[in-house]
Design a protein around this motif. Structure first.
Motif, PDB file in Angstrom:
ATOM      1  N   TYR A 174       0.856  -1.188   0.000  1.00 27.27           N
ATOM      2  CA  TYR A 174       0.000   0.000   0.000  1.00 27.27           C
ATOM      3  C   TYR A 174       0.891   1.237   0.000  1.00 27.27           C
ATOM      4  N   GLU A 175       0.677   2.107  -0.953  1.00 27.98           N
ATOM      5  CA  GLU A 175       1.405   3.364  -1.052  1.00 27.98           C
ATOM      6  C   GLU A 175       0.410   4.494  -0.855  1.00 27.98           C
ATOM      7  N   GLY A 176       0.391   5.033   0.359  1.00 26.83           N
ATOM      8  CA  GLY A 176      -0.549   6.092   0.667  1.00 26.83           C
ATOM      9  C   GLY A 176       0.052   7.464   0.491  1.00 26.83           C
ATOM     10  N   GLN A 177      -0.693   8.453   0.892  1.00 25.78           N
ATOM     11  CA  GLN A 177      -0.238   9.830   0.758  1.00 25.78           C
ATOM     12  C   GLN A 177       0.829  10.165   1.790  1.00 25.78           C
ATOM     13  N   PHE A 178       0.749   9.521   2.967  1.00 20.82           N
ATOM     14  CA  PHE A 178       1.677   9.839   4.036  1.00 20.82           C
ATOM     15  C   PHE A 178       2.473   8.633   4.523  1.00 20.82           C
ATOM     16  N   LEU A 179       2.110   7.424   4.135  1.00 23.73           N
ATOM     17  CA  LEU A 179       2.838   6.255   4.587  1.00 23.73           C
ATOM     18  C   LEU A 179       2.704   5.145   3.567  1.00 23.73           C
ATOM     19  N   SER A 180       3.583   4.159   3.705  1.00 22.59           N
ATOM     20  CA  SER A 180       3.524   2.949   2.890  1.00 22.59           C
ATOM     21  C   SER A 180       3.583   1.754   3.816  1.00 22.59           C
ATOM     22  N   ALA A 181       2.970   0.659   3.413  1.00 18.29           N
ATOM     23  CA  ALA A 181       2.909  -0.528   4.260  1.00 18.29           C
ATOM     24  C   ALA A 181       2.868  -1.776   3.395  1.00 18.29           C
ATOM     25  N   THR A 182       3.300  -2.885   3.987  1.00 20.79           N
ATOM     26  CA  THR A 182       3.273  -4.188   3.341  1.00 20.79           C
ATOM     27  C   THR A 182       2.572  -5.165   4.266  1.00 20.79           C
ATOM     28  N   GLY A 183       1.692  -5.991   3.709  1.00 19.69           N
ATOM     29  CA  GLY A 183       0.995  -6.973   4.533  1.00 19.69           C
ATOM     30  C   GLY A 183      -0.181  -7.564   3.799  1.00 19.69           C
ATOM     31  N   ARG A 192      -4.426   1.909   5.588  1.00 24.63           N
ATOM     32  CA  ARG A 192      -5.179   2.901   4.822  1.00 24.63           C
ATOM     33  C   ARG A 192      -5.978   3.813   5.750  1.00 24.63           C
ATOM     34  N   ALA A 193      -6.539   3.230   6.818  1.00 28.42           N
ATOM     35  CA  ALA A 193      -7.288   4.037   7.781  1.00 28.42           C
ATOM     36  C   ALA A 193      -6.364   5.011   8.505  1.00 28.42           C
ATOM     37  N   VAL A 194      -5.147   4.568   8.832  1.00 25.08           N
ATOM     38  CA  VAL A 194      -4.181   5.463   9.471  1.00 25.08           C
ATOM     39  C   VAL A 194      -3.792   6.592   8.526  1.00 25.08           C
ATOM     40  N   ASP A 195      -3.603   6.278   7.258  1.00 21.91           N
ATOM     41  CA  ASP A 195      -3.254   7.302   6.274  1.00 21.91           C
ATOM     42  C   ASP A 195      -4.357   8.345   6.163  1.00 21.91           C
ATOM     43  N   ARG A 196      -5.598   7.905   6.185  1.00 20.86           N
ATOM     44  CA  ARG A 196      -6.709   8.859   6.140  1.00 20.86           C
ATOM     45  C   ARG A 196      -6.739   9.719   7.395  1.00 20.86           C
ATOM     46  N   SER A 197      -6.420   9.114   8.552  1.00 22.25           N
ATOM     47  CA  SER A 197      -6.411   9.882   9.798  1.00 22.25           C
ATOM     48  C   SER A 197      -5.346  10.970   9.762  1.00 22.25           C
ATOM     49  N   ILE A 198      -4.159  10.643   9.238  1.00 20.93           N
ATOM     50  CA  ILE A 198      -3.095  11.646   9.126  1.00 20.93           C
ATOM     51  C   ILE A 198      -3.511  12.746   8.160  1.00 20.93           C
ATOM     52  N   ALA A 199      -4.156  12.374   7.053  1.00 23.80           N
ATOM     53  CA  ALA A 199      -4.582  13.366   6.065  1.00 23.80           C
ATOM     54  C   ALA A 199      -5.610  14.325   6.652  1.00 23.80           C
TER      55      ALA A 199
END
Length: 212
Positions: A174-183, A192-199
Motif C-alpha cells: 500500500y502506497e498512501g499519501q503519508f505512509l507505505s505498508a506491506t501486509g 489505509r485508515a491510518v493514512d486517512r487519519s493523518i490526512a
C-alpha cells in the motif's frame, strides 16, 4: 528528538588605582543543537502477535505505565482493543460477505513528550585584591543541556472483509499519501485508515465564527 547544549563562560579582571577602580569583563558562549526525525510503519495480525510474540514477548519489558518515559511502557492500547472488539461484536460492524467497500476500521492517535533538562553554574570569587595588582577577580561557567523527545503513535485496526477468508498468504503493498505498508489485505486496510487519519489532521480547516 531535539537536543540543545549551551555553554557560556565569564571572567572579570580588576585593577586598583589611587583614584579609580578598573574592571574588565570577558564573556564567551557556545550554543549547539541537534534534531532528528524518525518515521516507520509496522503492520501485523493480532493472531500472529499472540502465537508468535516478537523478541520473546513481554519478558524483560515494562508492562505497566512508565511515568518517567511514557513511550517505553504501557501507552493505553488495551482500551482501544477492547472498544474495537466490543464495537465489532456488539455494534453490528462486522463486514458482510457481499458488502462492497472497506471493512470497518478504527484509528487512534497517541502523543507523548518527554523533556529532560539540567543546568550547572559554578562561580569562583577571589579574595580582595592588593593595592596595585591587575588580576582575575572572579570567573563563572554556565552549562545547560535540554533534550525533548516527542513521540506520536497512530494505531489503526481493521477486521477481515469476510469472516471465512484467510489472507495469510495474500500479501500486498500500500502506497498512501503519508505512509507505505506491506501486509495482507486486513493489515493494508488498517494502514489505509491510518493514512486517512493523518490526512484529516494535516488538511483540517479551522473555522472561527464571531457572533458579535
Amino acid at each position: 528528538m531535539k537536543l540543545d547544549n549551551q555553554l557560556s563562560a565569564s571572567t572579570s579582571f580588576l585593577d586598583k588605582f589611587p583614584a579609580r577602580l578598573f574592571e574588565l569583563g570577558v564573556d564567551a558562549s557556545l550554543d549547539r543543537s541537534r534534531q532528528n526525525t524518525r518515521e516507520f510503519t509496522v503492520t501485523d495480525k493480532v493472531d500472529n502477535l499472540i502465537a508468535h510474540p516478537p523478541y520473546g514477548g513481554c519478558r524483560g519489558k515494562i508492562v505497566g505505565p512508565n511515568y518517567i518515559y511514557p513511550i517505553a511502557g504501557q501507552i493505553g492500547v488495551e482500551g482501544m482493543l477492547h472498544n474495537f472488539v466490543y464495537l465489532s461484536l456488539l455494534g453490528n460492524l462486522a463486514a458482510k460477505k457481499d458488502a462492497t467497500g472497506s471493512a470497518p476500521t478504527i484509528t487512534e492517535t497517541l502523543n507523548f513528550e518527554t523533556t529532560i533538562s539540567g543546568t550547572a553554574s559554578p562561580k569562583v570569587v577571589f579574595n580582595p585584591l592588593p593595592e596595585r595588582s591587575f588580576r582575575l577577580a572572579e570567573a563563572g561557567l554556565v552549562a545547560e543541556t535540554k533534550r525533548i523527545d516527542t513521540h506520536k503513535v497512530i494505531i489503526g485496526l481493521s477486521i477481515p472483509e469476510s469472516a471465512n477468508s484467510d489472507f495469510r498468504d495474500a500479501r500486498g503493498q500500500y502506497e498512501g499519501q503519508f505512509l507505505s505498508a506491506t501486509g495482507d489485505p486486513t493489515s493494508l486496510n488498517a494502514a489505509r485508515a491510518v493514512d486517512r487519519s493523518i490526512a484529516r489532521k494535516a488538511f483540517q480547516t479551522v473555522v472561527q465564527i464571531n457572533t458579535n
